[in-house]
Scaffold this active site. Structure first.
Site, mmCIF file in Angstrom:
data_model
loop_
_atom_site.group_PDB
_atom_site.id
_atom_site.type_symbol
_atom_site.label_atom_id
_atom_site.label_comp_id
_atom_site.label_asym_id
_atom_site.label_seq_id
_atom_site.Cartn_x
_atom_site.Cartn_y
_atom_site.Cartn_z
ATOM 1 N N ILE A 74 42.176 14.424 -12.494
ATOM 2 C CA ILE A 74 41.945 12.981 -12.504
ATOM 3 C C ILE A 74 40.490 12.809 -12.911
ATOM 4 C CG2 ILE A 74 41.456 12.994 -10.010
ATOM 5 C CD1 ILE A 74 42.429 10.117 -9.872
ATOM 6 N N SER A 75 40.244 11.975 -13.936
ATOM 7 C CA SER A 75 38.908 11.885 -14.512
ATOM 8 C C SER A 75 37.883 11.350 -13.518
ATOM 9 C CB SER A 75 38.921 10.980 -15.744
ATOM 10 O OG SER A 75 39.660 11.556 -16.781
ATOM 11 N N GLN A 76 36.639 11.719 -13.742
ATOM 12 C CA GLN A 76 35.506 11.192 -12.995
ATOM 13 C C GLN A 76 35.522 9.662 -13.067
ATOM 14 O OE1 GLN A 76 31.857 12.382 -14.820
ATOM 15 N NE2 GLN A 76 30.553 11.220 -13.432
#
Length: 233
Positions: A74-76
């Site tokens: 899950i992206s930053q």
């Protein structure tokens, strides 16, 4: 325009998933240059802890990428905010009285798609890994988002539903994928990481009414690779 979410008790959060912790994340995003209040409010509202494994929930509001299985992340939050803010920067073309239609390549946990849906967009999302897509669909239903999703090779896009007012790609290819830029409507915006394992740039492309594309380099980033083929499990 924003969409109303269905907030169950587990979505509201306690302790390290509480609203106070989420607000601290918003402060960090502001300090990192994110200024669009629509985007900040969506990130403040969408419960990121529901998009990660329960064991990682206490880290959900750190400004960092987290593993979601199958070698994906899950992206930053800053990256999600930057991509979304860049998508909205100059407004998006759309039919009068209708929301902008956005194609997401790489559903992953579903978090980026949920942020777009929370902003009132009509979201279409494609994921090649079956298990990730099934889990994301459950999260969309839990929160009351009507996100259209498809188990397919993201490099193909979703041609039967094109053109799209915007396209957002959440995995990096060595070069822009022609099939995706072809599905972008005139006036539309595409946000995508481009590069290899050692160097990637987040690019913003805008297509004018004549089909001419203008490219802007937004920031250096690190994304998982955009791969072909399907995984059913």
């Amino acid at each position: 325009m924003t969409a109303r979410m269905r907030l169950q008790p587990e979505a509201i959060g306690l302790g390290m998933t509480s609203q106070r912790v989420r607000d601290r994340l918003i402060d960090r995003l502001r300090a990192g240059g994110i200024i669009d209040e629509r985007v900040l409010n969506a990130i403040r509202t969408v419960p990121r802890h529901l998009f990660v494994d329960e064991a990682l929930a206490t880290r959900a509001y750190e400004d960092t990428a987290l593993p979601i299985g199958h070698g994906q992340t899950i992206s930053q939050p800053w990256v999600v905010a930057k991509m979304t803010e860049s998508l909205l920067r100059d407004g998006l073309p759309h039919r009068e009285g209708q929301p902008a239609r956005v194609l997401e390549i790489g559903t992953g946990s579903g978090y980026q798609g949920a942020i777009l849906a929370a902003l009132g967009m009509e979201v279409y999302t494609v994921e090649r890994i079956g298990e990730l897509l099934r889990t994301a669909r459950k999260r969309f239903r839990t929160l009351g988002f009507n996100v259209r999703s498809k188990h397919d090779d993201g490099r193909i896009g979703w041609p039967e539903c094109a053109p799209f007012d915007a396209i957002i790609v959440t995995a990096a290819a060595p070069a822009l994928v022609d099939a995706l830029t072809a599905q972008l409507a005139p006036g539309g915006v595409l946000i995508a990481p481009v590069g290899g394992s050692t160097s990637q740039s987040l690019l913003r492309l805008q297509k004018d009414a004549d089909g001419v594309v203008t490219e802007t380099n937004l920031a250096p980033v690190v994304f998982v690779p955009l791969l072909s083929g399907l995984i059913d499990r």
